[in-house]
Design a protein around this motif. Structure first.
Motif, short mmCIF file in Angstrom:
data_model
loop_
_atom_site.label_atom_id
_atom_site.label_comp_id
_atom_site.label_asym_id
_atom_site.label_seq_id
_atom_site.Cartn_x
_atom_site.Cartn_y
_atom_site.Cartn_z
N TYR A 153 38.78 45.72 37.40
CA TYR A 153 40.25 45.57 37.42
C TYR A 153 41.19 46.47 36.64
N GLN A 154 40.71 47.45 35.87
CA GLN A 154 41.46 48.51 35.37
C GLN A 154 42.48 48.09 34.43
N ASN A 155 43.93 48.38 34.79
CA ASN A 155 44.93 47.95 34.09
C ASN A 155 45.56 46.73 34.59
N ALA A 156 45.07 45.92 35.40
CA ALA A 156 45.40 44.60 35.59
C ALA A 156 45.45 43.66 34.46
N GLU A 157 46.19 42.49 34.44
CA GLU A 157 46.20 41.77 33.30
C GLU A 157 45.70 40.35 33.52
N GLY A 158 45.19 39.62 32.85
CA GLY A 158 44.68 38.37 33.02
C GLY A 158 43.51 37.77 32.20
N SER B 169 58.00 34.29 46.83
CA SER B 169 56.64 33.69 46.73
C SER B 169 55.56 34.83 46.21
N VAL B 170 54.53 34.41 45.54
CA VAL B 170 53.47 35.33 45.04
C VAL B 170 52.37 35.43 46.11
N VAL B 171 51.86 36.49 46.46
CA VAL B 171 50.76 36.60 47.23
C VAL B 171 49.62 36.39 46.38
N CYS B 172 48.76 35.77 46.92
CA CYS B 172 47.44 35.46 46.06
C CYS B 172 46.16 35.56 46.76
N LEU B 173 45.27 36.39 46.50
CA LEU B 173 44.06 36.62 47.27
C LEU B 173 42.82 36.28 46.22
N ASN B 174 41.69 36.08 46.87
CA ASN B 174 40.58 36.09 46.02
C ASN B 174 39.33 36.95 46.44
N ASN B 175 38.63 37.26 45.60
CA ASN B 175 37.38 37.97 45.45
C ASN B 175 37.56 39.36 46.40
N VAL B 176 38.72 40.14 46.07
CA VAL B 176 38.99 41.46 46.47
C VAL B 176 38.21 42.43 46.18
N ALA B 177 37.44 42.40 44.95
CA ALA B 177 36.32 43.21 44.51
C ALA B 177 35.10 43.19 45.58
N ASN B 178 35.01 42.47 46.60
CA ASN B 178 34.08 42.40 47.50
C ASN B 178 34.43 43.35 48.47
N TYR B 179 35.67 43.54 48.82
CA TYR B 179 35.95 44.46 49.78
C TYR B 179 36.89 45.77 49.64
N LEU B 180 37.21 45.91 48.32
CA LEU B 180 37.93 47.11 47.75
C LEU B 180 37.19 47.76 47.00
N SER B 181 37.40 49.14 47.12
CA SER B 181 36.68 50.18 46.09
C SER B 181 37.51 50.29 44.87
N LYS B 182 36.82 50.81 43.83
CA LYS B 182 37.39 50.69 42.61
C LYS B 182 38.67 51.82 42.55
N ALA B 183 38.50 52.84 43.41
CA ALA B 183 39.64 53.94 43.61
C ALA B 183 40.82 52.96 44.58
N GLU B 184 40.37 52.26 45.52
CA GLU B 184 41.51 51.41 46.29
C GLU B 184 42.15 50.52 45.22
N PHE B 185 41.48 49.90 44.21
CA PHE B 185 42.17 48.96 43.38
C PHE B 185 43.12 49.83 42.48
N GLY B 186 42.72 50.85 42.12
CA GLY B 186 43.54 51.73 41.28
C GLY B 186 44.96 51.95 42.05
N ASP B 187 44.67 52.25 43.44
CA ASP B 187 45.74 52.60 44.49
C ASP B 187 46.71 51.50 44.61
N LEU B 188 46.06 50.25 44.57
CA LEU B 188 46.82 48.99 44.72
C LEU B 188 47.72 48.77 43.46
N LEU B 189 46.98 48.88 42.38
CA LEU B 189 48.07 48.77 41.11
C LEU B 189 49.33 49.74 41.17
#
Length: 223
Positions: A206-211, A162-182
């Motif tokens: 969301y940098q290099n994310a697709e959508g 199954s696919v992990v699905c989350l909402n509004n992660v921009a509210n609690y992640l920094s841009k650097a953390e989102f890059g690390d998450l990628l």
């Protein structure tokens, strides 16, 4: 997998990639969140050859479990199965020997009563682990980013499809953390689906994310 919302462009959910659906429309956002929890029929999910899939079976909407630290509660059976499967025969034998000793002590205590009581260990390690009240070792310094990574690790270790699905992660992640998450999503080769209430001009987060971004006029914009 391919996720479709009404007549809008479909979103391809790929292993090793973060897929994002963004909108600044409260109506669209509400329909997306409800659809991902199987509360409406506005979303459809198919495999790569367009065979229909059940959203509630293949999409894990984990935002509530993540924020309330109840991830393990949600996935306890999967984690227990994975732990037992990973145990060596030597480890299992050691646990069984120790438990039989414990049961022997308990049985002696039961003999002290004036009742015909007896207990017996059935060798079921899965049941034993559930009795141990296993939990993730959260602490005050653990950030939302760390909890998201643990969610992904649970899916990886338990071999969940199954696919992990989350909402509004921009509210609690920094841009650097989102890059690390990628980077982590790519390394684990897992898919991650995000639903974000945001503005088109803020989608560079969301940098290099697709959508896909759907504006208030129901116009589609590729991220």
């Amino acid at each position: 997998m391919i996720l479709s919302y009404k007549s809008h462009q479909p979103i391809e959910i790929k292993s090793g990639k973060i897929s994002v659906i963004g909108t600044n429309s409260p109506e669209i956002y509400t329909e997306l969140i409800n659809g991902l929890q199987d509360f409406n029929d506005e979303l459809t999910l198919t495999d790569d050859v367009y065979q229909s899939l059940e959203i509630k079976k293949f999409i894990d909407f984990d935002s509530v479990a993540l924020l309330t630290h109840k991830l393990l509660e949600k996935y306890s059976k999967d984690v227990i199965n994975a732990v037992v499967k990973s145990m060596t025969e030597e480890s299992q034998n050691r646990v069984n020997d120790e438990i039989r000793q414990l049961y022997s002590v308990l049985q002696e205590a039961l003999f002290m009563t004036d009742l015909p009581l007896e207990i017996q260990y059935d060798g079921e390690l899965k049941r034993l682990l559930s009795y141990c009240h296993m939990k993730l070792a959260f602490n005050n310094s653990m950030k939302p980013y760390d909890i998201i990574i643990n969610d992904l690790k649970i899916h990886l270790e338990c071999d969940l499809k199954s696919v992990v699905c989350l909402n509004n992660v921009a509210n609690y992640l920094s841009k650097a953390e989102f890059g690390d998450l990628l980077v982590e999503v790519q390394a684990m080769n897992l898919p991650l689906l995000l639903v974000e209430f945001t503005e088109l001009k803020q989608c560079d987060f969301y940098q290099n994310a697709e959508g896909l971004f759907i504006d208030q006029d129901f116009v589609d914009w590729k991220l």
